[in-house]
Write a protein that holds these residues in place. Structure first.
Motif: not given
Lengths: 290, 416
Positions: B108-111, B43-50, A5-20
């Motif tokens: 965005y990840i944090h939100i 995902w909770w590390t993004f607070g520190a990353i920010l 799930k984490t990996i999928l979510a990462t991919v989704a976010i990367l895709a989102g980043l790429a959606g720029m």
């Protein structure tokens, strides 16, 4: 630790980043053939010989209309660039008269610290001499142009670090002239055939196709010096345009080589450091259920 | 939160200081001993990353300001001067420019993490509201920073975005002129944007301090959404989370460095290497990627509603799309925090994410043809998610059984 799930979510976010697709613009930009550049990629460096040839093209052809106001003569001697010797640069600068209100008679001989002199004194002079069109300054022009990739191909650019859109465009432009309006020319909105305005030239890659610049390069126009024991470089428009595009990229990004070299070290360090950090984190968390 | 203080001044000086300014006690309580749920994921590390992102932007920005000239005749060349002639300037400038993008990627990840795990729900409403405020301040800061290099996109972004305010009835035009310092975007605009761009990061830092304060009153949410019951559920922040956060930061620096050193311009627009010319409009005026979803919403509204014309309506939707986040704690009626235990919410959450990515994509497309229709659908869904789906879900959804405590959920996971 990292489940699916984490990996999928990462991919989704990367895709989102790429959606720029900030460099996204449509209107059926013609396909531009990407060239192979020595300065592309992680280990990219400028080809010193190519930059010197490109400088020759710039000096003999382009610089009669185009300025390069951010470039100093001394830059030409810098490492990672054309790297002429300091004597060569001094001699080159001395060939130019530099306007200097503090000098006797208002001009003096150039020195290495001088900026590259502009061919026209003012923007209006430049326009007057070029049928109303302003030849753009070359200093950062190679970064002010780009290539539009169709979806989804531009996504890969973020991973390959493709940053050679400018030289690719310049090369295409210099090879994109037609003597007459070709069949492929787009029709006007009302269906009438494309008409070239007076004093303009047809180019496949220029926005709107009607460019004010006459085809600047012809085969055999510039004679490259061939060093002993080296293969002769073809004297063709294709070769000239590659050389001058590479030179323009150097003008726009003179520190590219040292930037990439530093970057490789930085990335290598970060990956190793991250590995050590992960190991330390594991050690600290060992024995904690979480 | 002195109840978990284990600090006893070790020396005479520390004791003397502790009675006057208990800064060591405070640091120990909040940076070291602070009880933190043991099950926080990455995902909770993004607070520190920010926090790292903000510091990077401030440090690089202060240095850039030493070499930058806020004058319309010199700004463009002064940025090039930094890249060409200032020692280390090429890297500092690239870090600042790429840093803005990385900052937004992280925020965005944090939100979205907060949205999935219900981190905005009681008793963390103020924490969430402060976060939205930081996001708004970041947008203002990034927008004004983008204007400073005075390229074509800088100047035209300034023109288009300040124009938005002109749609506000009565005060619109005076407000527009106040923002621009004149009738059109020019030197006064650049000067005030530079001044504010230098000011706002410190305002952000202050709100971040409040944000962390508001975090340290109820403590962290966690992936189960179940509140901390006792000390078996938590670990001291140091060394467990200092180490985990540091690892997260280093990991985050890898893509950051990739962009700085190998593609510093790929997140920007080539047109910004052309000096601003108010007489030449670029073929497509595109904002930076992190504004695209909201830009798509702004452009999607091309129709009048009753007496409200399309321009004002667009601004209402544009503003509303961010302001509605302030109300999120009360729009979501479910008592269960974590999306892990909300079978229906999960689907709608990911739909919302996909919709948001779609808005990002649409914001970069020309405003014609199919894109306009798609933008309208996505805009509508964005608001429906908040106004209809979230309030209704809380009433009709049957959540999965929650673990009685964090430690129970941790144990059942490790034995499963």
């Amino acid at each position: 630790m990292f489940n699916t799930k984490t990996i999928l979510a990462t991919v989704a976010i990367l895709a989102g980043l790429a959606g720029m697709p900030a460099t996204q613009a449509a209107e059926e930009a013609p396909h531009i053939e990407k060239q192979s550049w020595s300065f592309a990629g992680i280990f990219g460096t400028y080809d010193q010989n190519q930059l010197q040839r490109g400088f020759q093209v710039f000096r003999e052809v382009c610089s009669s209309c185009h300025s390069a106001r951010l470039i100093s003569f001394r830059n030409l001697a810098e490492e990672g660039g054309p790297a002429f010797s300091e004597e060569q640069v001094k001699a080159l600068a001395a060939e130019y008269d530099i306007a200097d209100p503090t000098a006797d008679g208002g001009t003096r001989k150039g020195v290495a610290a001088d900026r590259w002199p502009s061919p026209f004194a003012t923007e209006q002079d430049a326009r007057d001499a070029n049928g109303g069109a302003l030849p753009p300054d070359f200093s950062v022009l190679a970064k002010a142009r780009g290539v539009h990739d169709a979806f989804p191909f531009w996504i890969f650019n973020y991973f390959t670090g493709y940053s050679e859109g400018g030289p690719d465009y310049i090369h295409a432009l210099l090879n994109g002239y037609h003597e007459e309006v070709p069949e492929s020319a787009p029709h006007n909105a009302d269906g009438t055939p494309f008409e070239l305005p007076e004093g303009k030239y047809y180019n496949d890659y220029f926005a709107g196709h009607a460019i004010g610049m006459a085809p600047p390069l012809q085969d055999g126009q510039i004679s490259y010096e061939v060093a002993e024991g080296e293969a002769a470089v073809p004297l063709t428009v294709d070769q000239y345009s590659k050389d001058v595009a590479a030179y323009m990229m150097w003008m726009a990004e003179p520190g590219l080589v040292s930037r990439k070299q530093t970057g490789f070290g930085v990335l290598l360090f970060l990956v190793l450091f991250a590995g050590l950090m992960y190991g330390t984190k594991r050690k600290i968390w060992a024995g904690i259920e979480h | 939160m002195s109840e978990h203080s284990t600090y006893t001044p070790g020396s005479g000086i520390e004791k003397w200081l502790d009675e006057r300014l208990p800064i060591i006690r405070f640091s120990k309580e909040h940076l070291m001993d602070f009880p933190t749920p043991k099950n926080l994921n990455y995902w909770w590390t993004f607070g520190a990353i920010l926090v790292m992102c903000l510091l990077v932007q401030i440090v690089t920005g202060v240095i850039l300001a030493m070499h930058y000239t806020p004058n319309i005749g010199m700004a463009f060349d002064s940025v090039e001067h930094i890249r060409r002639d200032v020692n280390g300037g090429r890297i500092i400038q690239a870090t600042h420019a790429v840093g803005a993008s990385m900052f937004f990627a992280a925020v965005y990840i944090h939100i979205f993490r907060g949205m999935y795990f219900g981190s905005y729900k009681a008793p963390r409403e103020i924490l969430w509201i402060l976060g939205v405020l930081i996001f708004l301040l970041m947008m203002a800061t990034a927008f004004m920073g983008y204007v400073l290099p005075w390229g074509q996109m800088s100047g035209w972004a300034a023109t288009v975005i300040t124009n938005i305010f002109a749609a506000i009835p009565v005060i619109g035009t005076p407000l527009l002129e106040l923002l621009r310092g004149g009738f059109s975007v020019g030197n006064p605009t650049l000067n005030r944007f530079f001044s504010l761009h230098y000011l706002l990061p410190f305002v952000i830092a202050a709100v971040v301090a409040l944000h962390i304060w508001a975090l340290h009153v109820p403590g962290n949410n966690n992936p189960t959404g179940v509140s901390v019951k006792d000390s078996r559920d938590t670990l001291p922040f140091h060394p467990y989370y200092t180490m985990k956060d540091l690892f997260g930061m280093v990991l985050f620096m890898i893509p950051f460095a990739w962009f700085i050193f190998f593609a510093p311009d790929i997140l920007g627009h080539p047109d910004n290497y052309i000096q601003f010319d108010s007489q030449v409009t670029p073929a497509h005026i595109v904002p930076e990627w992190y504004f695209l979803p909201f830009y798509a919403i702004l452009r999607a509204i091309d129709f009048n509603l009753l007496f409200i014309d399309s321009k004002l309506l667009g601004v209402i939707f544009f503003g509303g799309s961010i302001l509605i986040l302030f109300l999120l704690p009360w729009l979501d009626t479910s008592k269960v925090r974590s999306g892990n235990f909300r079978p229906m919410f999960r689907w709608f959450y990911w739909l919302f994410v996909i919709n948001f990515v779609a808005l990002t994509y649409l914001g970069a497309q020309p405003a014609d043809g199919i894109y306009v229709l798609l933008s309208k659908i996505c805009t509508a869904y964005y608001f429906i998610h908040f106004i209809v789906i979230l309030p209704v879900l809380g009433r009709i959804e049957t959540p999965r059984p929650l673990p009685t405590s964090i430690s129970e959920s941790v144990l059942s996971k490790s034995h499963a």
